[in-house]
Design a protein around this motif. Structure first.
Motif, PDB file in Angstrom:
ATOM      1  N   ALA A   1      10.092  -0.572  -3.700  1.00 13.53           N
ATOM      2  CA  ALA A   1       9.218   0.441  -4.303  1.00 13.53           C
ATOM      3  C   ALA A   1       8.838   0.038  -5.726  1.00 13.53           C
ATOM      4  CB  ALA A   1       9.910   1.793  -4.299  1.00 13.53           C
ATOM      5  N   GLY A   2       9.817  -0.409  -6.500  1.00 12.94           N
ATOM      6  CA  GLY A   2       9.555  -0.777  -7.893  1.00 12.94           C
ATOM      7  C   GLY A   2       8.654  -1.988  -8.016  1.00 12.94           C
TER       8      GLY A   2
ATOM      9  N   ARG B   1       0.948  -4.331  -7.817  1.00 12.77           N
ATOM     10  CA  ARG B   1      -0.298  -3.585  -8.022  1.00 12.77           C
ATOM     11  C   ARG B   1      -0.829  -3.771  -9.439  1.00 12.77           C
ATOM     12  NH1 ARG B   1       0.503   2.414  -5.599  1.00 12.77           N
ATOM     13  NH2 ARG B   1       0.756   1.933  -3.399  1.00 12.77           N
TER      14      ARG B   1
ATOM     15  N   THR C   1       6.530  -3.015  -5.923  1.00 14.52           N
ATOM     16  CA  THR C   1       5.176  -2.666  -5.491  1.00 14.52           C
ATOM     17  C   THR C   1       4.318  -2.357  -6.715  1.00 14.52           C
ATOM     18  OG1 THR C   1       5.806  -1.887  -3.319  1.00 14.52           O
ATOM     19  CG2 THR C   1       3.847  -0.896  -4.270  1.00 14.52           C
ATOM     20  N   ASP C   2       4.909  -1.626  -7.668  1.00 14.49           N
ATOM     21  CA  ASP C   2       4.171  -1.311  -8.895  1.00 14.49           C
ATOM     22  C   ASP C   2       3.866  -2.577  -9.695  1.00 14.49           C
ATOM     23  OD1 ASP C   2       4.161   1.354  -8.253  1.00 14.49           O
ATOM     24  OD2 ASP C   2       5.942   1.842  -9.428  1.00 14.49           O
TER      25      ASP C   2
ATOM     26  N   THR D   1      15.491  -1.302  -0.859  1.00  6.52           N
ATOM     27  CA  THR D   1      14.357  -0.390  -0.648  1.00  6.52           C
ATOM     28  C   THR D   1      13.836   0.143  -1.988  1.00  6.52           C
ATOM     29  OG1 THR D   1      15.828   1.491  -0.327  1.00  6.52           O
ATOM     30  CG2 THR D   1      15.147   0.325   1.639  1.00  6.52           C
ATOM     31  N   ILE D   2      14.767   0.320  -2.943  1.00  6.57           N
ATOM     32  CA  ILE D   2      14.339   0.741  -4.285  1.00  6.57           C
ATOM     33  C   ILE D   2      13.620  -0.418  -4.978  1.00  6.57           C
ATOM     34  CG2 ILE D   2      15.165   1.448  -6.574  1.00  6.57           C
ATOM     35  CD1 ILE D   2      17.389   2.981  -5.118  1.00  6.57           C
TER      36      ILE D   2
ATOM     37  N   ARG E   1      -4.376  -5.464 -10.402  1.00  9.74           N
ATOM     38  CA  ARG E   1      -5.346  -4.706 -11.198  1.00  9.74           C
ATOM     39  C   ARG E   1      -5.736  -5.487 -12.439  1.00  9.74           C
ATOM     40  NH1 ARG E   1      -2.913   0.015 -10.409  1.00  9.74           N
ATOM     41  NH2 ARG E   1      -1.714  -0.100 -12.321  1.00  9.74           N
TER      42      ARG E   1
ATOM     43  N   THR F   1       0.835  -1.198   0.000  1.00 12.25           N
ATOM     44  CA  THR F   1       0.000   0.000   0.000  1.00 12.25           C
ATOM     45  C   THR F   1       0.873   1.253   0.000  1.00 12.25           C
ATOM     46  OG1 THR F   1      -0.198  -0.139   2.393  1.00 12.25           O
ATOM     47  CG2 THR F   1      -1.996  -1.049   1.118  1.00 12.25           C
ATOM     48  N   SER F   2       2.056   1.163   0.625  1.00  6.95           N
ATOM     49  CA  SER F   2       2.946   2.331   0.645  1.00  6.95           C
ATOM     50  C   SER F   2       4.203   2.137  -0.192  1.00  6.95           C
ATOM     51  CB  SER F   2       3.359   2.650   2.081  1.00  6.95           C
ATOM     52  OG  SER F   2       4.249   1.659   2.557  1.00  6.95           O
ATOM     53  N   GLY F   3       4.546   0.891  -0.522  1.00  8.74           N
ATOM     54  CA  GLY F   3       5.776   0.622  -1.267  1.00  8.74           C
ATOM     55  C   GLY F   3       7.003   0.544  -0.376  1.00  8.74           C
ATOM     56  N   MET F   4       6.797   0.635   0.924  1.00 12.12           N
ATOM     57  CA  MET F   4       7.947   0.651   1.824  1.00 12.12           C
ATOM     58  C   MET F   4       8.226  -0.732   2.410  1.00 12.12           C
ATOM     59  SD  MET F   4       8.093   4.328   3.558  1.00 12.12           S
ATOM     60  CE  MET F   4       6.430   4.800   3.865  1.00 12.12           C
TER      61      MET F   4
END
Lengths: 168, 123
Positions: free
Chosen positions: B47-48, B54, B50-51, B43-44, B58, B26-29
Motif C-alpha cells: 500500500a505504501g 504513483r 503504491t504511493d 501488504t502494508i 506523476r 491502481t488499488s494498492g493491493m
C-alpha cells in the motif's frame, strides 16, 4: 431496512412545499424512539468527529466519511456534497446485505465491503456490533491504504458506540 | 514463461532476499507476497509503495518526460528496496516490490535477476 431506505429516497423526491403532509404519512412513534436511541451525547460526538477528521487527513482522495447505526440512522458525518441521511440508510442496507452474505457462507464476521465505480469508491466498514463507518473516495484512492487506515478507526468507533448506543 | 507463484519463488531465491510482492498500483493491493512476517507486513509495504510509484509516475508526467520507470531503488541502512513497474500487455498496472538485505545481496545481480523474472512473468 430496505423499506426505510426507500421511504427516505421517496421523501427526497417529494416537493418541499408539502412537508406537513409528508410528515403525516410517517408513523410518528417509531422514528422518534429511534431518534432518541441514536442521539449521541457530545462526550461521544467529539472523539467520533476527531476520528473522522483524522481518517480524512491520513488517506488521500477521501471525499467523505460518515458514521451511522446499523439500522441506518446518521450519527456523525463529514460528507460535503452528499445527503448524509440518505447515505447512512444506504450504507446500512449495504452492511446488512454484506452481513447476510457472510452469514450464508459461515465465514466469520462481516468486516467491510468496497464498491468500486468508474469514477470513485464507496467502502462500508462494520464498527462494532451497533454502528458502521462509510468512506466515499475518488478514483485515485489507494484501497489497500484505506483498509489499513480505516480498520482500526472502525474498531475504535465500534468501542465508542458500543458503550453508548444499544439499538432496540 | 512462469506464473505469478513461481516468479515470486524465483525472486526469493535471489541472494539476500527478505521479501517480495506483486502489487496492483491502481488499488494498492498485493496480488501475491512471499516472505511477509509479523515484523514486516508486505501488504502494508504494498500500500505504501503504491504511493511511491504513483508519485514518481506523476512527476514524470509533470516533467513531460516521455519515458517509463525501469526500476526505483530505495537504500536503507540495512536493506535495499527495489520497485519494478511491469510493462507487458497483461501485467500493466502492476509492480514487483523486492526487499533485500544490504549485507547479503549483490544489487547488480539482484536487478539483473529481477529483470529476467519480469520478462518471464505471465499473468
Amino acid at each position: 431496512m430496505i423499506r426505510a431506505l426507500l421511504d427516505l429516497l421517496r421523501r427526497e423526491q417529494e416537493p418541499s412545499h408539502e412537508p406537513r403532509h409528508a410528515a403525516q404519512d410517517i408513523p410518528q412513534d417509531i422514528p422518534q424512539t429511534r431518534k432518541r436511541g441514536v442521539v449521541v451525547d457530545t462526550e461521544t460526538q467529539i472523539p467520533l468527529q476527531a476520528e473522522l477528521r483524522e481518517l480524512r487527513l491520513r488517506v488521500p482522495y477521501v471525499t467523505g466519511v460518515l458514521v451511522a447505526s446499523v439500522d441506518g440512522m446518521l450519527i456523525a458525518e463529514d460528507t460535503p456534497g452528499i445527503e448524509p441521511e440518505v447515505f447512512a440508510a444506504m450504507s446500512a442496507a449495504q452492511l446488512g446485505l454484506g452481513q447476510q452474505i457472510v452469514a450464508a457462507l459461515r465465514s466469520g464476521d462481516f468486516r467491510e465491503t468496497v464498491t468500486a465505480a468508474t469514477n470513485g469508491y464507496v467502502a462500508t466498514f462494520a464498527a462494532g456490533q451497533t454502528a458502521l463507518l462509510t468512506v466515499v473516495a475518488g478514483p485515485d484512492l489507494n484501497v489497500a491504504r484505506l483498509h489499513h487506515e480505516a480498520r482500526p478507526v472502525a474498531a475504535r468507533i465500534g468501542q465508542l458506540m458500543g458503550a453508548v448506543y444499544h439499538p432496540a | 514463461m512462469a506464473d505469478m507463484e513461481s516468479s515470486l519463488q524465483e525472486a526469493m531465491q535471489i541472494e539476500g532476499a527478505i521479501g517480495v510482492a506483486l502489487v496492483d498500483y491502481t488499488s494498492g493491493m498485493a496480488l501475491g507476497t512471499l516472505g511477509s512476517s509479523k515484523e514486516f507486513d508486505l501488504t502494508i509495504a504494498a500500500a505504501g509503495n503504491t504511493d511511491v510509484v504513483r508519485a514518481k509516475l506523476r512527476t514524470l508526467e509533470m516533467l513531460k518526460l516521455k519515458d517509463s520507470i525501469e526500476d526505483i531503488l530505495i537504500t536503507l541502512g540495512g536493506q535495499y528496496h527495489v520497485i519494478r513497474p511491469l510493462t507487458s500487455r497483461n501485467t500493466q498496472g502492476l509492480f514487483l516490490y523486492m526487499v533485500l538485505s544490504r549485507t547479503r545481496a549483490n544489487l547488480a545481480m539482484a536487478r539483473h535477476k529481477l529483470k529476467t523474472i519480469e520478462t518471464d512473468l505471465q499473468m
